[in-house]
Write an enzyme that holds these catalytic residues in place. Structure first.
Site, mmCIF file in Angstrom:
data_model
loop_
_atom_site.group_PDB
_atom_site.id
_atom_site.type_symbol
_atom_site.label_atom_id
_atom_site.label_comp_id
_atom_site.label_asym_id
_atom_site.label_seq_id
_atom_site.Cartn_x
_atom_site.Cartn_y
_atom_site.Cartn_z
ATOM 1 C CG ASN A 9 -1.710 1.217 1.433
ATOM 2 O OD1 ASN A 9 -1.800 2.049 0.529
ATOM 3 N ND2 ASN A 9 -2.315 1.353 2.605
ATOM 4 C CD1 TRP A 10 3.471 0.965 -2.994
ATOM 5 C CD2 TRP A 10 3.586 2.259 -4.832
ATOM 6 N NE1 TRP A 10 4.186 0.285 -3.954
ATOM 7 C CE2 TRP A 10 4.274 1.057 -5.095
ATOM 8 C CE3 TRP A 10 3.519 3.225 -5.838
ATOM 9 C CZ2 TRP A 10 4.895 0.795 -6.311
ATOM 10 C CZ3 TRP A 10 4.129 2.974 -7.062
ATOM 11 C CH2 TRP A 10 4.826 1.768 -7.289
ATOM 12 C CE LYS A 11 -0.226 3.240 4.748
ATOM 13 N NZ LYS A 11 -0.189 3.346 6.200
ATOM 14 C CG HIS A 96 -5.911 2.044 5.052
ATOM 15 N ND1 HIS A 96 -5.519 2.984 5.958
ATOM 16 C CD2 HIS A 96 -4.898 1.153 4.949
ATOM 17 C CE1 HIS A 96 -4.297 2.685 6.378
ATOM 18 N NE2 HIS A 96 -3.896 1.574 5.788
ATOM 19 C CD GLU A 98 -3.018 5.547 6.696
ATOM 20 O OE1 GLU A 98 -2.953 5.611 5.456
ATOM 21 O OE2 GLU A 98 -2.131 5.003 7.387
ATOM 22 C CD GLU A 168 -3.665 -2.394 7.206
ATOM 23 O OE1 GLU A 168 -2.547 -2.623 6.752
ATOM 24 O OE2 GLU A 168 -4.320 -1.382 6.938
ATOM 25 N N GLY A 174 2.289 2.234 10.879
ATOM 26 C CA GLY A 174 3.266 3.310 10.741
ATOM 27 C C GLY A 174 3.911 3.717 12.055
ATOM 28 C CB SER A 214 4.954 -1.754 12.240
ATOM 29 O OG SER A 214 4.542 -0.413 12.442
ATOM 30 N N GLY A 235 2.720 -1.131 4.307
ATOM 31 C CA GLY A 235 2.794 0.287 3.990
ATOM 32 C C GLY A 235 4.231 0.718 3.744
ATOM 33 N N GLY A 236 4.842 1.270 4.771
ATOM 34 C CA GLY A 236 6.188 1.839 4.656
ATOM 35 C C GLY A 236 7.198 0.921 3.980
HETATM 36 P P1 PGA Z 1 2.659 0.256 7.686
HETATM 37 O O1 PGA Z 1 1.206 0.467 7.038
HETATM 38 O O2 PGA Z 1 3.201 -1.034 7.121
HETATM 39 O O3 PGA Z 1 3.464 1.454 7.247
HETATM 40 O O4 PGA Z 1 2.478 0.186 9.161
HETATM 41 C C1 PGA Z 1 0.341 -0.601 6.806
HETATM 42 C C2 PGA Z 1 -0.950 -0.090 6.200
HETATM 43 O O5 PGA Z 1 -1.434 0.954 6.634
HETATM 44 O O6 PGA Z 1 -1.499 -0.713 5.273
#
Ligand code: PGA
Length: 252
Positions: A9-11, A96, A98, A168, A174, A214, A235-236
């Protein structure tokens, strides 16, 4: 057997050029060393068509990070599920945390998005998870069950086959604070039991449930080793090929 999946997930990261370069580097890494699981990258809308061209013929699947809750029309700035599908994308992340938190996406809005995604032949990576306070109060199971009920329980069995789940815990996204493998397994087993109650044992056994929050090369192997964990939503660590590939290789 349900699919093992590692999805990125590049966000809101990477310019178009940087994104295409990242996809190319990943494609080359996976061509040199084939993965043992399905690999998906979910990118910003504007990257989709270019990334689709870049990864054509590779093992990588492509997805969006969102789609509109309306089919078409006067919704300035929105991108429909049909538009996403027309780029060559096969997946979309919905629900998600967010988007739930910052863009006020309710279970009802998510239901509309899920229906439109499925109508347009997209597989939905549906995210669920509790915030820290809810876990501290021991309410995580109730929260996750309500998220599943609120957006998925009106689906037919046939529609449900195109749903991938991603647990999640919001406190792990994050933050560098991962759920332990046991915490992930406990929740994934609970999620599978909720799905079994609603859609039956077979559908529950076929559901891929990804862990997100994470996830890194250093912890992926331990988490993926759990019986009910079928991969990760990353994500990251999806923004660097070495890290993302390290997580993909946790399945080897
Ligand atoms: P993260 O994000 O790996 O940076 O914690 C995961 C996500 O939000 O899909």
């Amino acid at each position: 057997m349900r699919k093992k999946i590692v999805a990125g997930n590049w966000k809101m990261n990477k310019t178009l050029q940087e994104g295409v370069a990242l996809a190319k580097e990943l494609k080359e890494a996976l061509a040199a060393d084939a993965p043992n699981c399905d690999v998906v990258i979910c990118t910003p809308f504007i990257h989709l068509a270019s990334v689709a061209a870049e990864i054509e013929g590779s093992v990588i699947g492509l997805g969006a990070e969102n789609c509109a809750d309306k089919a078409s029309g006067a919704y300035t700035g929105e991108v429909s599920a049909a538009m996403v599908e027309s780029t060559g994308a096969k997946y979309v992340i919905l629900g998600h945390s967010e988007r739930r938190a910052y863009y006020h996406e309710t279970p009802e809005i998510l239901k509309e998005k899920i229906n439109l995604a499925l109508e347009n032949n997209l597989k939905v990576i549906f995210c669920i998870g509790e915030v820290l306070e809810e876990r501290e109060e021991g309410r995580q199971n109730d929260v996750v069950k309500a998220q599943l009920e609120g957006s998925l329980f009106d689906l037919t069995a046939e529609q449900y086959k195109n749903i991938i789940l991603a647990y999640e815990p919001v406190w792990a996204i994050g933050t560098g604070k991962t759920a332990t493998a046991d915490q992930a397994e406990e929740m994934h087993a609970f999620i599978r039991s909720v799905i079994a109650e609603k859609f039956g044992n077979e559908a529950a056994e076929e559901t891929s449930i990804l862990y997100g929050g994470s996830c890194k090369p250093g912890n992926a192997k331990e988490i993926f080793a759990k019986a009910n964990v079928d991969g990760g939503l990353i994500g990251g660590a999806a923004l660097k090929v070495a890290d993302f590939k390290g997580i993909i290789d946790a399945w080897k």
